[in-house]
Design a protein around this motif. Structure first.
Motif, PDB file in Angstrom:
ATOM      1  N   ARG A   1      10.870 -11.226  54.380  1.00  0.00           N
ATOM      2  CA  ARG A   1      12.154 -10.538  54.557  1.00  0.00           C
ATOM      3  C   ARG A   1      12.007  -9.045  54.301  1.00  0.00           C
ATOM      4  O   ARG A   1      12.559  -8.231  55.014  1.00  0.00           O
ATOM      5  N   VAL A   2      11.263  -8.699  53.280  1.00  0.00           N
ATOM      6  CA  VAL A   2      11.062  -7.293  52.955  1.00  0.00           C
ATOM      7  C   VAL A   2      10.308  -6.586  54.067  1.00  0.00           C
ATOM      8  O   VAL A   2      10.651  -5.476  54.459  1.00  0.00           O
ATOM      9  N   SER A   3       9.295  -7.238  54.632  1.00  0.00           N
ATOM     10  CA  SER A   3       8.511  -6.591  55.679  1.00  0.00           C
ATOM     11  C   SER A   3       9.284  -6.472  56.992  1.00  0.00           C
ATOM     12  O   SER A   3       9.006  -5.607  57.798  1.00  0.00           O
ATOM     13  N   ALA A   4      10.277  -7.319  57.209  1.00  0.00           N
ATOM     14  CA  ALA A   4      11.044  -7.281  58.454  1.00  0.00           C
ATOM     15  C   ALA A   4      12.194  -6.288  58.420  1.00  0.00           C
ATOM     16  O   ALA A   4      12.702  -5.885  59.443  1.00  0.00           O
ATOM     17  N   SER A   5      12.624  -5.887  57.243  1.00  0.00           N
ATOM     18  CA  SER A   5      13.771  -4.986  57.155  1.00  0.00           C
ATOM     19  C   SER A   5      13.304  -3.535  57.074  1.00  0.00           C
ATOM     20  O   SER A   5      12.170  -3.260  56.690  1.00  0.00           O
ATOM     21  N   PRO A   6      14.192  -2.597  57.446  1.00  0.00           N
ATOM     22  CA  PRO A   6      13.825  -1.185  57.339  1.00  0.00           C
ATOM     23  C   PRO A   6      13.460  -0.832  55.898  1.00  0.00           C
ATOM     24  O   PRO A   6      14.070  -1.331  54.961  1.00  0.00           O
TER      25      PRO A   6
ATOM     26  N   ARG B   1      15.862  11.993  47.675  1.00  0.00           N
ATOM     27  CA  ARG B   1      16.925  11.044  48.014  1.00  0.00           C
ATOM     28  C   ARG B   1      16.331   9.852  48.744  1.00  0.00           C
ATOM     29  O   ARG B   1      15.419   9.992  49.541  1.00  0.00           O
ATOM     30  N   ALA B   2      16.905   8.690  48.495  1.00  0.00           N
ATOM     31  CA  ALA B   2      16.481   7.499  49.220  1.00  0.00           C
ATOM     32  C   ALA B   2      17.133   7.508  50.594  1.00  0.00           C
ATOM     33  O   ALA B   2      18.336   7.719  50.712  1.00  0.00           O
ATOM     34  N   VAL B   3      16.334   7.350  51.619  1.00  0.00           N
ATOM     35  CA  VAL B   3      16.841   7.307  52.989  1.00  0.00           C
ATOM     36  C   VAL B   3      16.292   6.057  53.669  1.00  0.00           C
ATOM     37  O   VAL B   3      15.241   5.550  53.301  1.00  0.00           O
ATOM     38  N   MET B   4      17.017   5.569  54.667  1.00  0.00           N
ATOM     39  CA  MET B   4      16.584   4.382  55.392  1.00  0.00           C
ATOM     40  C   MET B   4      15.833   4.811  56.644  1.00  0.00           C
ATOM     41  O   MET B   4      16.347   5.588  57.450  1.00  0.00           O
TER      42      MET B   4
ATOM     43  N   SER C   1      20.230  -5.745  64.770  1.00  0.00           N
ATOM     44  CA  SER C   1      20.927  -6.003  63.505  1.00  0.00           C
ATOM     45  C   SER C   1      20.150  -5.488  62.295  1.00  0.00           C
ATOM     46  O   SER C   1      20.712  -5.398  61.203  1.00  0.00           O
ATOM     47  N   LEU C   2      18.887  -5.129  62.471  1.00  0.00           N
ATOM     48  CA  LEU C   2      18.098  -4.580  61.368  1.00  0.00           C
ATOM     49  C   LEU C   2      18.382  -3.093  61.131  1.00  0.00           C
ATOM     50  O   LEU C   2      17.980  -2.549  60.117  1.00  0.00           O
ATOM     51  N   LEU C   3      19.069  -2.467  62.079  1.00  0.00           N
ATOM     52  CA  LEU C   3      19.433  -1.060  61.911  1.00  0.00           C
ATOM     53  C   LEU C   3      20.584  -0.939  60.923  1.00  0.00           C
ATOM     54  O   LEU C   3      21.392  -1.861  60.789  1.00  0.00           O
ATOM     55  N   PRO C   4      20.700   0.196  60.258  1.00  0.00           N
ATOM     56  CA  PRO C   4      21.854   0.421  59.386  1.00  0.00           C
ATOM     57  C   PRO C   4      23.151   0.345  60.201  1.00  0.00           C
ATOM     58  O   PRO C   4      23.160   0.633  61.410  1.00  0.00           O
TER      59      PRO C   4
ATOM     60  N   ARG D   1      26.748   0.952  65.190  1.00  0.00           N
ATOM     61  CA  ARG D   1      27.998   1.409  65.815  1.00  0.00           C
ATOM     62  C   ARG D   1      27.705   2.435  66.908  1.00  0.00           C
ATOM     63  O   ARG D   1      28.321   2.415  67.973  1.00  0.00           O
ATOM     64  N   ILE D   2      26.765   3.335  66.648  1.00  0.00           N
ATOM     65  CA  ILE D   2      26.401   4.347  67.650  1.00  0.00           C
ATOM     66  C   ILE D   2      25.836   3.670  68.897  1.00  0.00           C
ATOM     67  O   ILE D   2      26.225   3.993  70.022  1.00  0.00           O
ATOM     68  N   LEU D   3      24.919   2.719  68.719  1.00  0.00           N
ATOM     69  CA  LEU D   3      24.346   2.002  69.860  1.00  0.00           C
ATOM     70  C   LEU D   3      25.427   1.266  70.647  1.00  0.00           C
ATOM     71  O   LEU D   3      25.440   1.302  71.880  1.00  0.00           O
ATOM     72  N   ALA D   4      26.334   0.599  69.943  1.00  0.00           N
ATOM     73  CA  ALA D   4      27.409  -0.126  70.614  1.00  0.00           C
ATOM     74  C   ALA D   4      28.305   0.823  71.404  1.00  0.00           C
ATOM     75  O   ALA D   4      28.717   0.511  72.524  1.00  0.00           O
ATOM     76  N   THR D   5      28.572   1.998  70.856  1.00  0.00           N
ATOM     77  CA  THR D   5      29.413   2.981  71.532  1.00  0.00           C
ATOM     78  C   THR D   5      28.752   3.487  72.804  1.00  0.00           C
ATOM     79  O   THR D   5      29.389   3.572  73.851  1.00  0.00           O
ATOM     80  N   VAL D   6      27.482   3.809  72.736  1.00  0.00           N
ATOM     81  CA  VAL D   6      26.758   4.283  73.923  1.00  0.00           C
ATOM     82  C   VAL D   6      26.691   3.168  74.964  1.00  0.00           C
ATOM     83  O   VAL D   6      26.860   3.410  76.158  1.00  0.00           O
TER      84      VAL D   6
END
Length: 104
Positions: free
Chosen positions: A9-14, A22-25, A37-40, A45-50
């Motif tokens: 699970r850890v290796s599959a997620s961002p 700062r912690a960033v994804m 679904s692995l994206l933040p 939402r951005i992908l769905a909008t485009v």
């Protein structure tokens, strides 16, 4: 066995990273087996909008559809950065005129 599942699970997620203290994804590169679904959530939402747009869109149009105050440049530029990051990782494509569209 549960340790192996947890490791998978850890290796599959961002993976979170440190940038400027700062912690960033990190946004993963798009591959055929990687799900959106692995994206933040904000990137999803951005992908769905485009994807829902009638054709290629400018960052300003995406911002309007997402409810971002596009009259303030400081609010629009982070969105443009996310769009470009999605292009760099293969989730979207950027046309020569600056518009963004989904990948085929």
């Amino acid at each position: 066995m549960s340790e192996q599942i947890a490791d998978e699970r850890v290796s599959a997620s961002p993976v979170p990273a440190q940038v400027g203290g700062r912690a960033v994804m990190l946004i993963p590169r798009r591959t055929s087996d990687l799900e959106e679904s692995l994206l933040p959530p904000d990137y999803q939402r951005i992908l769905a909008t485009v994807r829902q747009a009638a054709g290629p869109v400018m960052a300003r149009q995406v911002g309007e559809l997402l409810g971002v105050d596009v009259s303030v440049r400081a609010r629009l530029e982070p969105l443009r950065g996310k769009l470009v990051r999605l292009v760099d990782r293969g989730w979207l494509r950027k046309l020569p005129d600056g518009r963004f569209s989904t990948r085929l």
